[in-house]
Enzyme design. Structure first.
Site, PDB file in Angstrom:
ATOM      1  N   GLY A 133       0.839  -1.197   0.000  1.00  0.00           N
ATOM      2  CA  GLY A 133       0.000   0.000   0.000  1.00  0.00           C
ATOM      3  C   GLY A 133       0.870   1.242   0.000  1.00  0.00           C
ATOM      4  N   GLY A 149      20.816  -8.329  23.342  1.00  0.00           N
ATOM      5  CA  GLY A 149      19.499  -7.853  23.757  1.00  0.00           C
ATOM      6  C   GLY A 149      18.533  -9.022  23.720  1.00  0.00           C
ATOM      7  CD  GLU A 163      25.176  -5.432  24.452  1.00  0.00           C
ATOM      8  OE1 GLU A 163      24.386  -6.092  23.759  1.00  0.00           O
ATOM      9  OE2 GLU A 163      25.173  -4.188  24.481  1.00  0.00           O
ATOM     10  CB  SER A 200      20.284  -9.717  17.548  1.00  0.00           C
ATOM     11  OG  SER A 200      21.392 -10.223  18.297  1.00  0.00           O
ATOM     12  CG  HIS A 259       0.284 -24.662  48.682  1.00  0.00           C
ATOM     13  ND1 HIS A 259       1.568 -24.152  48.664  1.00  0.00           N
ATOM     14  CD2 HIS A 259       0.381 -25.916  49.180  1.00  0.00           C
ATOM     15  CE1 HIS A 259       2.389 -25.064  49.135  1.00  0.00           C
ATOM     16  NE2 HIS A 259       1.712 -26.148  49.443  1.00  0.00           N
TER      17      HIS A 259
END
Ligand code: FAD
Ligand code: NAI
Length: 475
Positions: free
Chosen positions: A122, A192, A213, A279, A454
């Site tokens: 679209g 992450g 990282e 990532s 419980h």
């Protein structure tokens, strides 16, 4: 003749398809356009979440956890397994079948709610006083019009500069979910949410996994105590996570890939691996919308600029989900989609950003809602904290999964719950009670006074609430 609708939704992910359904429920005529193709070129609505995100990742997390349990933990229960084998093709095939069930479910929901579905891209053709003309480019081209347009075009994986995804050796979330054979060595950049979930899947299936990282702290957005506990568990499992690194050149080799990196002490290192998953976050997607053509404004990150209620700068054009500010989460996208449909109908749709839960579906799971202890400290809020370890919970012992804890933070004066942080078994399910409590602005005492079944893991939540008042019963 162009087809006329009250509302056109561009994008059929969780933000878009849910907005379309809610708008149809409210009595509007609705079209939803989505371009995602399945392996046969047919429609596959559901977006990133359904096709290459939430659903397939959870399917593989479940399958790989079964495999790990069968290999490493069944014996503790007196179940001896011999001849354990992995049929990765079948595992991935099952994941694909789960995805298809969800695609088909959305097509069914569109029919049920009389949402007209268009398979294709679209884009804005024209804006006029009567509304917006949207061109649909798919198998056939057509133009449809509506007074209101909801944009829910999602996000794409961010690549490392100069290292495009080829989905064979350098993988985004897409390729990471369909690796054909378990890599001996797997490298990931970014620890992450995707790094930890995908790293866990392939480690459980036998890969030697190293995650690089950039940040010096592990899971910086997570409550520090919870992140520390999770890191301990991942270390024990053999998920190698290097923090504070600087990634340098990434080169393809005959074997796979070679990554030059510098560790936190500034020492040069090299990591050779069969595959690399990158990532490092996701970028909002507005490709092909022709936003410039109609003057739709984006922010500096390329996200569609919206106000607190998801209004763009164009009249009657709204935007929701990953393509706008805020956390990139399916349930956040859905809530915004519902709220926008209700606002179009003149109602007061609302999204409470303070009570959006986060879940990382590793083992142990990590889940939280509200403020972390470090955020409260930084804001100078006076608070009380209570925590309860799963080690002291009967159900967790019976399950054989006692890692982690529930931690609750409450206002020092009013006792209102300000945040709940969980690392441990079924944290994804346990957090729901805490979200409800916070949405109703409950105090920790309210939760502590509620009868919990419980033995259940949820008793740990009640005990954490009791711990806020220093009166745990079982610890
Ligand atoms: P999307 O889901 O990205 O959908 C957008 C859709 O719009 C797509 O189908 C796209 O093809 C279509 N589209 C785009 N442009 C056009 C156009 N011009 N015309 C027609 N169609 C178009 N979130 C969670 O909450 N829980 C999880 O467990 C979770 N796991 C994840 C795991 C992975 C590996 C990844 C990558 C993401 C995960 N997420 C998770 C995030 C979640 O997938 C996104 O937050 C969510 O999909 C956003 O929904 P959305 O509707 O905004 O966009
Ligand atoms: P992320 O934002 O969660 O993590 C990216 C990590 O990469 C960060 O820790 C960051 O410091 C690090 N990083 C960035 N650049 C780097 C570099 N050059 N070198 C090394 N490290 C670098 O993004 P991720 O994991 O890609 O996921 C994207 C989003 O998808 C998530 O933020 C989340 O919104 C959504 N998601 C949600 C899931 C869930 O809800 N369970 C599961 C998976 C994804």
């Amino acid at each position: 003749m162009t087809k006329q609708f009250d509302v056109i939704v561009i994008g059929g992910g969780p933000g878009g398809y849910i907005a379309a359904i809610r708008a149809a429920q409210l009595g509007f005529t609705v079209a939803c356009i989505d371009e995602w193709k399945n392996g046969k070129g047919g429609p596959a609505p559901g977006g990133t979440c359904t096709n290459v995100g939430c659903i397939p990742s959870k399917a593989l997390l479940q399958s790989s956890e079964h495999y790990e349990h069968a290999g490493k933990h069944f014996a503790e229960h007196g179940i001896n397994v011999s001849g354990l084998g992995l049929d990765l093709g079948k595992m991935v095939g099952r994941k694909d079948a789960v995805v298809k069930q969800n695609n088909d479910g959305i097509l069914y929901l569109f029919k049920k709610n009389k949402v007209a579905f268009f398979h294709g891209r679209g884009s804005f053709a024209k804006a006029s006083d009567a509304g917006y003309e949207i061109k649909v480019s798919g198998a056939a081209e057509e133009t449809i019009t509506a007074k209101h347009v909801i944009l829910a075009t999602g996000s794409n994986a961010r690549a490392l500069p100069g290292v495009p995804f080829d989905e064979e050796t350098v993988l985004s979330n897409d390729g990471a979910l369909r690796i054909a054979s378990v890599p001996k060595k797997l490298a990931l950049i970014g620890s992450g949410v995707i790094g930890l979930e995908m790293g866990s899947v392939w480690r459980r299936l036998g890969a030697e996994v190293t995650i690089l990282e950039a940040l010096p702290t592990f899971l910086g957005a997570v409550d520090e105590q919870i992140a520390r506990e999770a890191k301990k568990a991942f270390d024990k499992q053999g998920l190698k996570i290097e923090l504070g690194v600087k990634v340098g050149a990434v080169d393809k080799t005959a074997r796979g890939v070679s990554i030059a990196w510098t560790n936190a002490r500034g020492e040069a290192q090299q990591l050779d691996a069969d595959k690399l998953i990158v990532s490092i976050g996701r970028l909002p997607n507005t490709t092909g919308l022709n936003h410039d053509g109609v003057g739709l404004k984006l922010d500096e990150r390329g996200a569609i600029l919206v106000d607190d209620e998801c209004r763009t700068n164009l009249p009657n054009v709204w935007a929701v989900g990953d393509v706008v500010r805020g956390p990139m989460l399916a349930h956040k996208a859905e809530e915004e989609g519902v709220a926008v449909a209700e606002r179009i109908a003149g109602q007061h749709g609302h999204v409470n950003f303070n009570t959006i839960p986060w879940v990382i579906y590793t083992s142990p799971e990590i889940a939280w809602v509200g403020q972390t202890e470090q955020q409260l400290k930084a804001a100078g809020v006076q608070y009380k904290a209570g925590s309860f370890p799963f080690l002291a919970n009967g159900r967790a012992r019976a399950l054989g999964d006692t890692t982690g804890m529930v931690k609750m933070l409450a206002d020092a004066k009013t006792d209102e719950i300000l945040g709940v942080h969980i690392v441990g078994p079924m944290a994804s399910e346990l957090i729901a009670e805490c979200v409800v409590a916070m949405e109703f602005r409950a105090s920790s005492e309210d939760l502590a006074r509620i009868c919990h079944a419980h033995p259940s893991l949820s008793e740990a939540t009640k005990e954490a609430a009791l711990a806020v008042d220093k009166r745990t019963l079982n610890f």
